[in-house]
Motif scaffolding. Structure first.
Motif, PDB file in Angstrom:
ATOM      1  N   GLU A 151       0.896  -1.181  -0.117  1.00 49.90           N
ATOM      2  CA  GLU A 151      -0.173  -0.125   0.012  1.00 49.90           C
ATOM      3  C   GLU A 151       0.873   1.394   0.166  1.00 49.90           C
ATOM      4  OE1 GLU A 151      -3.259  -0.170  -0.127  1.00 49.90           O
ATOM      5  OE2 GLU A 151      -3.387  -2.327  -0.166  1.00 49.90           O
ATOM      6  N   LEU A 152       0.310   2.249  -0.848  1.00 50.58           N
ATOM      7  CA  LEU A 152       1.441   3.379  -1.091  1.00 50.58           C
ATOM      8  C   LEU A 152       0.394   4.490  -0.954  1.00 50.58           C
ATOM      9  CD1 LEU A 152       3.579   2.387  -3.885  1.00 50.58           C
ATOM     10  CD2 LEU A 152       4.360   2.335  -1.450  1.00 50.58           C
ATOM     11  N   LEU A 153       0.937   5.971  -0.637  1.00 52.06           N
ATOM     12  CA  LEU A 153       0.405   6.973  -0.722  1.00 52.06           C
ATOM     13  C   LEU A 153       1.049   7.863  -2.072  1.00 52.06           C
ATOM     14  CD1 LEU A 153       0.327   8.020   3.043  1.00 52.06           C
ATOM     15  CD2 LEU A 153      -1.763   7.302   1.403  1.00 52.06           C
ATOM     16  N   VAL A 154       0.156   8.569  -2.898  1.00 54.82           N
ATOM     17  CA  VAL A 154       0.633   9.244  -3.979  1.00 54.82           C
ATOM     18  C   VAL A 154       0.156  10.748  -3.535  1.00 54.82           C
ATOM     19  CG1 VAL A 154       0.156   9.988  -6.388  1.00 54.82           C
ATOM     20  CG2 VAL A 154       0.107   7.436  -5.407  1.00 54.82           C
ATOM     21  N   VAL A 155       1.015  11.661  -3.518  1.00 59.27           N
ATOM     22  CA  VAL A 155       0.974  13.068  -3.197  1.00 59.27           C
ATOM     23  C   VAL A 155       0.525  13.748  -4.361  1.00 59.27           C
ATOM     24  CG1 VAL A 155       2.151  14.836  -2.587  1.00 59.27           C
ATOM     25  CG2 VAL A 155       2.934  12.803  -1.759  1.00 59.27           C
ATOM     26  N   LEU A 156      -0.951  14.121  -4.344  1.00 64.90           N
ATOM     27  CA  LEU A 156      -1.588  14.523  -5.440  1.00 64.90           C
ATOM     28  C   LEU A 156      -1.114  16.113  -5.638  1.00 64.90           C
ATOM     29  CD1 LEU A 156      -5.030  13.243  -5.220  1.00 64.90           C
ATOM     30  CD2 LEU A 156      -3.164  12.382  -6.575  1.00 64.90           C
ATOM     31  N   GLY A 157      -0.633  16.600  -6.811  1.00 65.13           N
ATOM     32  CA  GLY A 157       0.073  17.745  -6.822  1.00 65.13           C
ATOM     33  C   GLY A 157       1.521  17.958  -6.388  1.00 65.13           C
ATOM     34  N   HIS A 158       2.000  18.772  -6.838  1.00 67.95           N
ATOM     35  CA  HIS A 158       3.377  19.351  -6.361  1.00 67.95           C
ATOM     36  C   HIS A 158       3.288  20.826  -6.118  1.00 67.95           C
ATOM     37  CE1 HIS A 158       3.208  18.123 -10.399  1.00 67.95           C
ATOM     38  NE2 HIS A 158       4.462  18.730 -10.616  1.00 67.95           N
ATOM     39  N   GLU A 159       4.440  21.338  -5.218  1.00 68.36           N
ATOM     40  CA  GLU A 159       4.705  22.491  -4.985  1.00 68.36           C
ATOM     41  C   GLU A 159       5.143  23.368  -6.268  1.00 68.36           C
ATOM     42  OE1 GLU A 159       7.554  24.934  -1.948  1.00 68.36           O
ATOM     43  OE2 GLU A 159       6.792  23.159  -1.287  1.00 68.36           O
ATOM     44  N   GLU A 160       4.382  24.226  -6.520  1.00 73.02           N
ATOM     45  CA  GLU A 160       4.503  25.141  -7.684  1.00 73.02           C
ATOM     46  C   GLU A 160       6.008  26.052  -7.304  1.00 73.02           C
ATOM     47  OE1 GLU A 160       3.553  25.203 -10.863  1.00 73.02           O
ATOM     48  OE2 GLU A 160       2.292  23.546 -10.211  1.00 73.02           O
ATOM     49  N   LEU A 161       7.127  25.791  -8.040  1.00 69.67           N
ATOM     50  CA  LEU A 161       8.152  26.810  -8.056  1.00 69.67           C
ATOM     51  C   LEU A 161       8.020  28.234  -8.526  1.00 69.67           C
ATOM     52  CD1 LEU A 161      11.001  24.053  -9.292  1.00 69.67           C
ATOM     53  CD2 LEU A 161      10.323  24.840  -6.796  1.00 69.67           C
ATOM     54  N   PRO A 162       8.702  29.035  -8.020  1.00 67.30           N
ATOM     55  CA  PRO A 162       8.246  30.589  -8.562  1.00 67.30           C
ATOM     56  C   PRO A 162       8.966  30.535  -9.925  1.00 67.30           C
ATOM     57  CG  PRO A 162      10.268  30.569  -6.962  1.00 67.30           C
ATOM     58  CD  PRO A 162       9.537  29.179  -6.794  1.00 67.30           C
ATOM     59  N   PRO A 163       8.510  31.510 -10.738  1.00 63.62           N
ATOM     60  CA  PRO A 163       9.132  31.496 -12.196  1.00 63.62           C
ATOM     61  C   PRO A 163      10.133  31.969 -12.292  1.00 63.62           C
ATOM     62  CG  PRO A 163       7.392  33.252 -11.678  1.00 63.62           C
ATOM     63  CD  PRO A 163       7.396  32.395 -10.583  1.00 63.62           C
ATOM     64  N   ARG A 164      10.980  31.486 -13.333  1.00 62.97           N
ATOM     65  CA  ARG A 164      12.296  32.037 -13.556  1.00 62.97           C
ATOM     66  C   ARG A 164      12.432  33.410 -14.101  1.00 62.97           C
ATOM     67  NH1 ARG A 164      15.825  27.257 -16.106  1.00 62.97           N
ATOM     68  NH2 ARG A 164      17.612  28.977 -15.754  1.00 62.97           N
ATOM     69  N   PRO A 165      13.278  33.922 -13.508  1.00 63.50           N
ATOM     70  CA  PRO A 165      13.376  35.508 -13.858  1.00 63.50           C
ATOM     71  C   PRO A 165      13.729  35.640 -15.565  1.00 63.50           C
ATOM     72  CG  PRO A 165      15.361  34.679 -12.833  1.00 63.50           C
ATOM     73  CD  PRO A 165      14.376  33.615 -12.661  1.00 63.50           C
ATOM     74  N   PRO A 166      13.094  36.402 -16.117  1.00 68.09           N
ATOM     75  CA  PRO A 166      13.432  36.875 -17.481  1.00 68.09           C
ATOM     76  C   PRO A 166      14.524  36.972 -17.919  1.00 68.09           C
ATOM     77  CG  PRO A 166      12.168  38.858 -16.561  1.00 68.09           C
ATOM     78  CD  PRO A 166      12.316  37.717 -15.682  1.00 68.09           C
ATOM     79  N   GLU A 167      14.988  36.426 -19.108  1.00 70.54           N
ATOM     80  CA  GLU A 167      16.380  36.448 -19.465  1.00 70.54           C
ATOM     81  C   GLU A 167      16.512  37.920 -20.024  1.00 70.54           C
ATOM     82  OE1 GLU A 167      18.826  34.164 -20.268  1.00 70.54           O
ATOM     83  OE2 GLU A 167      17.712  32.419 -19.213  1.00 70.54           O
ATOM     84  N   GLU A 168      17.650  38.462 -19.713  1.00 68.54           N
ATOM     85  CA  GLU A 168      17.967  39.993 -20.154  1.00 68.54           C
ATOM     86  C   GLU A 168      18.712  39.876 -21.565  1.00 68.54           C
ATOM     87  OE1 GLU A 168      19.904  42.527 -17.414  1.00 68.54           O
ATOM     88  OE2 GLU A 168      18.904  41.486 -15.840  1.00 68.54           O
ATOM     89  N   PRO A 169      18.097  40.754 -22.441  1.00 70.47           N
ATOM     90  CA  PRO A 169      18.676  40.531 -23.905  1.00 70.47           C
ATOM     91  C   PRO A 169      20.232  41.093 -23.813  1.00 70.47           C
ATOM     92  CG  PRO A 169      17.252  42.261 -23.542  1.00 70.47           C
ATOM     93  CD  PRO A 169      17.274  41.540 -22.290  1.00 70.47           C
TER      94      PRO A 169
END
Length: 180
Positions: A151-169
């Motif tokens: 018997e196992l437990l599946v963790v539904l959903g996972h922690e959303e990581l913050p978005p990556r900073p935008p690349e500077e041109p």
């Protein structure tokens, strides 16, 4: 705040080179690839393939499985990898002077967003420091019953990581003239 789903192990992979099990919950139950899987003692693995009524779980002992961990004693972070053998895990690319000792308990660091932070994963059972090598050899044993669970437990959903900073041109480089 974490939702979990109970699942039963239906089958274990017959391939001697992979460590996988099939559970009786799938896409219709809300299971997605990447969800963490636990038992009553700690992390067992991660969902890697999902069908409508079934899911494949790759165990942490599988050679291609990696778990970001943190040493409970001193807070050092590392990546735990499977070895392809039941009951054995390894910390790789750890400097010789890193403070890991037999008996240290490793928990999930939460850095990858897959495993919630603080779940028990493994215990260090052997530390070998050889000056002729670049890295220490650190062998661990999983705390979860990766080869003996039903018997196992599946963790539904996972922690959303913050978005990556935008690349500077990048600014275009000026061409140097060949004159003086």
């Amino acid at each position: 705040d974490v939702k979990v789903l109970a699942a039963s192990v239906l089958d274990a992979a017959r391939d001697p080179f992979s460590r996988k099990v099939i559970v009786d919950k799938g896409r219709l139950d809300g299971v997605e690839a990447g969800h963490a899987v636990l038992d009553d003692r700690g992390v067992v693995g991660q969902v890697t393939r999902v069908l409508p009524w079934l899911a494949e779980v790759t165990l942490i002992t599988d050679k291609g499985q990696f778990v970001p961990v943190q040493n409970q004693r001193n807070g050092l972070r590392a990546v735990l990898s499977g070895t392809g053998r039941d009951g054995t895990l390894e910390l790789r690319f750890i400097p010789l002077n890193a403070d890991f000792q037999n008996g240290d308990r490793l928990t999930t660091s939460g850095i990858d967003g897959v495993y919630p932070r603080g779940l028990p994963v493994a215990e260090v059972v052997h530390v070998e420091r050889n000056a002729a090598q670049l890295f220490a050899r650190i062998v661990c044993k999983p705390l979860a019953g990766v080869a003996s669970h039903t018997e196992l437990l599946v963790v539904l959903g996972h922690e959303e990581l913050p978005p990556r900073p935008p690349e500077e041109p990048l600014e275009p480089r000026r061409k140097r003239s060949r004159k003086g």
